[in-house]
Design an enzyme around this catalytic site. Sequence first.
Site: not given
Length: 265
Positions: A142-145
């Site tokens: 996910n982009v949020k990492g």
Amino acid sequence: MSSEERSALHGHPVGPGDKRVVRPYGDTSGDGMVQISFTLPVPHTKRAEGAAVQLANKMGMDPAMLVHAKPIGDGFTFFVVYGRVNHLVDMAEVHVVERDYPLLGAKEVNAVVKQRLRRKLSVVGACIGTDAHTVGIDAILNVKGIAGEKGLEYYRELKVTNLGAQVSVPELVEAARLERADAVLVSQVVTQRDAHLHNTREMSAAFREAMPAGRRPLLIVGGPRFDETMTAELGVDRIFGRGTTPGEVASYLVHALITSRKQKA
């Protein structure tokens, strides 16, 4: 006390090849003190506490001191025991999987993929079997990492397909085929009865059967209970343990799929 033990107490190298023998550290250097925790299937009683100390003694802890005991359900008690062990660790005999590729930033990963692969690098990720814990795979994809580091969806030259949880092995193989995956990432958190090992072996066998070696994606698994030295035994290309970051995975993908192949060519 032997010369090796004296050296261990002071942290000095010993023996040929600059071996270093070390002893656990608790209150003072070289005192051999360790703390262990475990659960016994017994109600919390004084007898149960005695059983915990007996178990610690049989594990080589002497003296063993019970520092915590708490019931955790009907007929189960959790214990923490503190005490001394006499075991030494020879650092020369410790075998681990060291990172054998450079750690790249997101811009560097994107640049390598764009310049050398000349297309987006396709990654398919999932939790397979009955495992419904997506925290690990989401932290990587996910982009949020995680911990302030962006996940693989943030990398513009990577095409990421996150299938989520409880994905069957046939579904994963089909998705990898449809997405023309360069790499398949599988996260396994559930480890009861070695479910993570059984699922990984099933997955690697399915990919070997479904795809020829030259067209098979890179197979990567991760989770807190994997032994990173078991890649050959499990039939995968890489195992990542706890604390792995998206940047480490992205850097490995570039190394395994692009950089090392170019060097071999």
